[in-house]
Structure formats: C-alpha cells, structure tokens
Design an enzyme around this catalytic site. Sequence first.
Site, PDB file in Angstrom:
ATOM      1  N   PHE A 161      15.654 -89.016 -85.343  1.00 41.51           N
ATOM      2  CA  PHE A 161      16.886 -88.609 -85.818  1.00 41.51           C
ATOM      3  C   PHE A 161      17.986 -89.660 -85.706  1.00 41.51           C
ATOM      4  O   PHE A 161      18.057 -89.979 -84.522  1.00 41.51           O
ATOM      5  CB  PHE A 161      17.229 -87.275 -84.841  1.00 41.51           C
ATOM      6  CG  PHE A 161      16.299 -86.393 -85.224  1.00 41.51           C
ATOM      7  CD1 PHE A 161      16.571 -85.062 -86.092  1.00 41.51           C
ATOM      8  CD2 PHE A 161      15.386 -85.992 -84.063  1.00 41.51           C
ATOM      9  CE1 PHE A 161      15.448 -84.176 -86.204  1.00 41.51           C
ATOM     10  CE2 PHE A 161      14.456 -84.838 -84.087  1.00 41.51           C
ATOM     11  CZ  PHE A 161      14.787 -84.102 -84.947  1.00 41.51           C
ATOM     12  N   ASP A 162      18.799 -89.795 -86.688  1.00 42.23           N
ATOM     13  CA  ASP A 162      20.390 -90.173 -86.389  1.00 42.23           C
ATOM     14  C   ASP A 162      20.965 -89.537 -85.488  1.00 42.23           C
ATOM     15  O   ASP A 162      20.427 -88.090 -85.516  1.00 42.23           O
ATOM     16  CB  ASP A 162      20.814 -90.468 -87.739  1.00 42.23           C
ATOM     17  CG  ASP A 162      22.253 -91.153 -87.627  1.00 42.23           C
ATOM     18  OD1 ASP A 162      22.256 -92.127 -86.669  1.00 42.23           O
ATOM     19  OD2 ASP A 162      23.024 -90.841 -88.258  1.00 42.23           O
TER      20      ASP A 162
END
Length: 305
Positions: A161-162
């Site tokens: 994930f960012d």
Amino acid sequence: MVDMSEMLVVGVTSRALFNLEKENEIFEREGVKRYREYQEKNQDVPLEIGTAFYLVKSLLQLNKQAQKPVVEVVVMSRNSPETGIRILKSIEKYDLGITRLAFTGGESMAPYIEAFGIDLFLSKDEKSVQSIIDTHSCAAAVIYEPPTAFNPDDNTVKIAFDADAVLFSEEAEIYSRVEGLDEFHRYEDEHQDEPLQEGPFAKLLIKLSKIQASLPVTVELSPLRLAIVSSRSAPAHMRVIKTLKKWGVYVNEVYFLGGIPKDKVLKAFGAHIFFDDQDLHLASSSKVVPSGKVPYSSDSPLKNM
C-alpha cells in the site's frame, strides 16, 4: 447461514480476474448481440488470466492454512447469466474454488457491495470504482493492465500500500502540495504523536492484520505479508509508524523512499498487488507487479490539484 463479518470479502469483476479485453472490444464496437454470440461460441475456451488472478488465487489458499475460512471471493459481472457461462467454466478450469457470483445483466454493481459484505472491490471500470469510493462503503481500486512477466513462485500473499490518501486520509497529501515539502516535514515531525486519520483502505488493512494474527503461525512466518511503500521520508516517517501502533496493526515491511521510484522495491517485495493514488507511481509499478489506482472521492480537493 454463513457469517462473513470476520472474513475478508473481495469483490472482483470478471475483467479484473480474467483477460476479457478482446471480448470487451467486441461489446463496445459491435454491441451486446455480437458479444453474446462470441461468448456462447467460445464458452469452452478458457479465458486467459487477468491482473487480479494471482491475488485471488493466493488469497483463497489462506483458507487451507487457517482453522476456519478467512477469505471469500465474489466474482461480480455485468454479464447476463447465459453470457457468463464462459466465466464459470474458466473459474472451474483454474480450480479457484469460487462459489459466490453476481451477474447483474448490465446493471450497476454498486448496490450489491453492501449486500455481499464486500471489503475490497477490484474492477477495470473507472465509473464503477468511483461510485463505490464516493459511498465510502469499502476499499476500491481501478486495476491496471497486468505486468507481462509477473508469475509468483509461491502462495505467500503479498499486498503493498501507499500511505497518504490510501491507508491514511488525504490531509497530509493536501498539506504537502499546498505548503511544500519542507513545511510538510516540519508539520509531520511536530505532530508525530497525533494519529493520522483513516483513509479509504484503512479498514481493509486492519482486517488483513487481524486475519494475519489469526493464522496458526507467527506473523514473521505468515503466508500473508503486508507492506507500505511510501514516498515519505524522515522525519515524516514517525507519524506513520506511531499511527499503525495506535491502530494495533502489524505490517511486515515498510519502505520510506523519499520520492524515488517505487517499482524496484515492489518487484523485490513481489507484491501480488500494489495500491496507490497517483498515476505517476502506478505507471512504473504496473509494469512489474499487479497494480490498482485508488481514486479520490468526487468532492476531494485533490481532484483539482
């Protein structure tokens, strides 16, 4: 009655699970009648795998290692039932073990997200994903085209994930763009003890972390690995780490890259999927790992930045 409240429920469209681009082109160019004829003629020809295939396959493998089912996948399609026969046969061909399906016959799938208890919705249709993001009903992403050489060598599920505007709210992203990077770093350092607000994928991460903890192995050896790959750098990194601790979330790997490209780290991690909000990062990441774009809500200031 099956209680899926503690399970991860993934809603994946047939175009995200399988490669249906040729078929979609026929539908767009020649209409539904020609599309129906083509699908019926080729119903015994297995579909090629799509971007979300390896993620779905590996997630379902977790059920074999858990004490009770922890993942459910729902294939969601705007096909009618008769044109969906080829999809059903392809699911069987690849032995995916998917039992729940929704064929809406051309109608929007958004109203069925809550009905199936979906936690994560994956689609190649931007309008469908945007409508779900705007309702804040679950995590949702627009799937990019699959990377040409991605073929994981084991069933360890790896999800990356960012940080800002994905796991966390878009507040920090907006502040950085308006005030500049130096001011952003100063602000985040001063507020490192204040937890970041939840973003569109926060609840998904929390549920994944709970599933990881429920598996009969230590988190270090878990068949489900979670990573954050962020453009943040020191001193803005501490607020992220402290927020995760506040949420009670264990993340196996965290990378603060300070703006350098993410693709090489994601390739080394071997992500089954990577979620980011910016095309700038996704353009390169999608060439090496399956990737999905998290749209901003329609009323977000980031839409105009």
